[in-house]
Design an enzyme around this catalytic site. Structure first.
Site, PDB file in Angstrom:
ATOM      1  N   TRP A 186      34.820 -97.079  -2.927  1.00 29.96           N
ATOM      2  CA  TRP A 186      34.227 -95.958  -3.665  1.00 29.96           C
ATOM      3  C   TRP A 186      34.262 -96.193  -5.173  1.00 29.96           C
ATOM      4  O   TRP A 186      34.711 -95.355  -5.949  1.00 29.96           O
ATOM      5  CB  TRP A 186      34.908 -94.635  -3.314  1.00 29.96           C
ATOM      6  N   ARG A 241      38.767 -84.906 -13.580  1.00 28.73           N
ATOM      7  CA  ARG A 241      38.650 -83.604 -12.906  1.00 28.73           C
ATOM      8  C   ARG A 241      37.925 -82.594 -13.778  1.00 28.73           C
ATOM      9  O   ARG A 241      37.160 -81.772 -13.278  1.00 28.73           O
ATOM     10  CB  ARG A 241      40.041 -83.102 -12.513  1.00 28.73           C
ATOM     11  N   GLU A 272      37.301 -87.062  -7.263  1.00 29.76           N
ATOM     12  CA  GLU A 272      38.524 -86.848  -8.052  1.00 29.76           C
ATOM     13  C   GLU A 272      39.522 -85.930  -7.338  1.00 29.76           C
ATOM     14  O   GLU A 272      40.238 -85.161  -7.954  1.00 29.76           O
ATOM     15  CB  GLU A 272      38.221 -86.250  -9.437  1.00 29.76           C
TER      16      GLU A 272
END
Length: 401
Positions: free
Chosen positions: A160, A259, A379
């Site tokens: 990823w 985030r 995240e």
């Protein structure tokens, strides 16, 4: 009435930057986003435009050639870009996480070598933490680095990796047991390496392979890849910060920035979904009037707008907390959790307002409907955010006995 998701207390410079980005989104991204997304085509022209605007250096200090702006400015720019096409915001997000980690934790030599070229967009960053069997358990990392003289030999498979093909610098988290006796907590035996590579796929430097793009449901255009290390040799001076065993903390610091970014992306996508929903509701007629005049649709619009405002406020709060130098894992976790969940709900409501047309690829809401789910897991999943939030709340509200 004023546009949704306004931010009070911005400087004139911040307002000018946001106005420039908003104009760029309206003129250069929105008209082509859906077509490029359906073709899964990397938006090179858009990326070149962002480079000309100086956005790759937005948060990099002026002494290294950047604009020296705050996380708040960056998050608000991301919100605008995600409103146009979320994939483009992903292209700059991983770049900025690496730049932030270098700024906060790099040696002076590392900063001077990488940051000016990152600010100019000549070096594009990506970061790699996840692995095929890892999920949310970072402590289970199996890729490793073994010291060999003045070099480290890296072996393992990462997963990823956003910008895996187009990036030229990857911050890679691996296990390094050097100097850490058996029984050391897993998070104390991890190291971040700064890995330079050529853009593209296949073997991009000896011992390092980027197999190809992962075919995804949404979040297209941006390249998401695996990263395979097999005897990859990295000089010791490419350990981030110059000392092994600090990688976990460096990555977590970067993830807090990430985030806030994901929260900003959720805000941007939700805002665009609201715009599409409220516009379509005034164009479509049923039973002799606009569907916007039906109470059921007005209720949906009211709920959607309220969620957009609430998510934006939490995202701004988390960014400002980080900019103040204070710990913000609680605020970042709350913002990411709320914004991603609300984004999914607002997009679905806009999809419902479109009725059957929402299922057609001719309508933009179809693209948003496939993009929103990525924010639920990027995240850190909602469950991870709730774990972080719960633990921090118990720290703040611990009973005194």
């Amino acid at each position: 009435m004023s546009r949704l998701a306004q931010t009070h207390g911005l400087t004139e410079v911040q307002r000018e930057i946001l106005s420039t980005v908003r104009d760029f989104v309206d003129k250069e991204i929105l008209p082509v986003a859906t077509e490029l997304e359906h073709r899964d085509e990397y938006p090179q022209q858009i990326v070149d435009g962002l480079k000309e605007l100086g956005l790759f250096g937005l948060m990099i200090p002026e002494e290294y050639g950047g604009l020296g702006e705050s996380l708040l400015t960056y998050a608000l720019c991301v919100e605008e870009i995600a409103r146009g096409w979320m994939s483009v915001s992903g292209i700059i997000n991983t770049h900025f996480i690496v730049a932030y980690m270098l700024k906060q934790h790099g040696t002076e030599e590392q900063k001077e070598y990488f940051l000016p070229r990152m600010a100019a967009g000549e070096v594009r960053g990506a970061f790699s933490m996840s692995e095929p069997a890892l999920g949310s358990d970072v402590s289970a990392i199996t890729s490793k680095a073994v010291r060999d003289g003045d070099e480290y030999v890296l072996t393992g498979q990462k997963m990823w990796l956003t910008n895996g093909g187009t990036s030229t610098l990857v911050a890679v988290l691996v296990r390094s047991d050097e100097g850490h006796p058996e029984g050391t907590a897993p998070h104390r035996s991890m190291t971040t390496f700064l890995v330079e590579k050529e853009p593209g796929f296949g073997e991009v430097r000896p011992g390092l392979t980027i197999p190809g793009k992962i075919d995804k449901m949404g979040y297209k255009g941006v390249d998401t890849t695996e990263l395979i290390m097999d005897g990859l040799r990295i000089p010791a001076n490419r350990v981030l910060g110059g000392t092994t065993g600090r990688g976990f903390y460096q990555m977590m610091d970067g993830v807090e920035v990430g985030r806030v970014n994901v929260a900003a992306r959720g805000c941007g996508v939700a805002q665009r979904a609201f715009e599409l929903g409220v516009s379509y509701a005034q164009q479509r007629h049923t039973f002799g009037k606009q569907i916007a005049q039906h109470q059921a649709i007005q209720f949906k619009l009211a709920e959607m707008a309220t969620k957009v405002e609430a998510a934006h406020a939490m995202m701004v709060n988390a960014a400002r907390k980080k900019d103040s130098g204070e710990r913000n894992d609680l605020e970042a976790g709350m913002a990411k959790y709320l914004a991603s969940e609300y984004c999914k709900e607002v997009v679905e409501d806009a999809f419902r307002i479109h009725g059957g047309y929402g299922f057609s690829k001719e309508y933009e809401i179809e693209r948003l409907y496939r993009e929103a789910p990525m924010l639920l897991i990027g995240e850190g999943t909602a469950e991870i955010q709730k774990m972080i939030i719960g633990r921090r709340l118990l720290e703040e509200y611990r009973l005194q006995v």
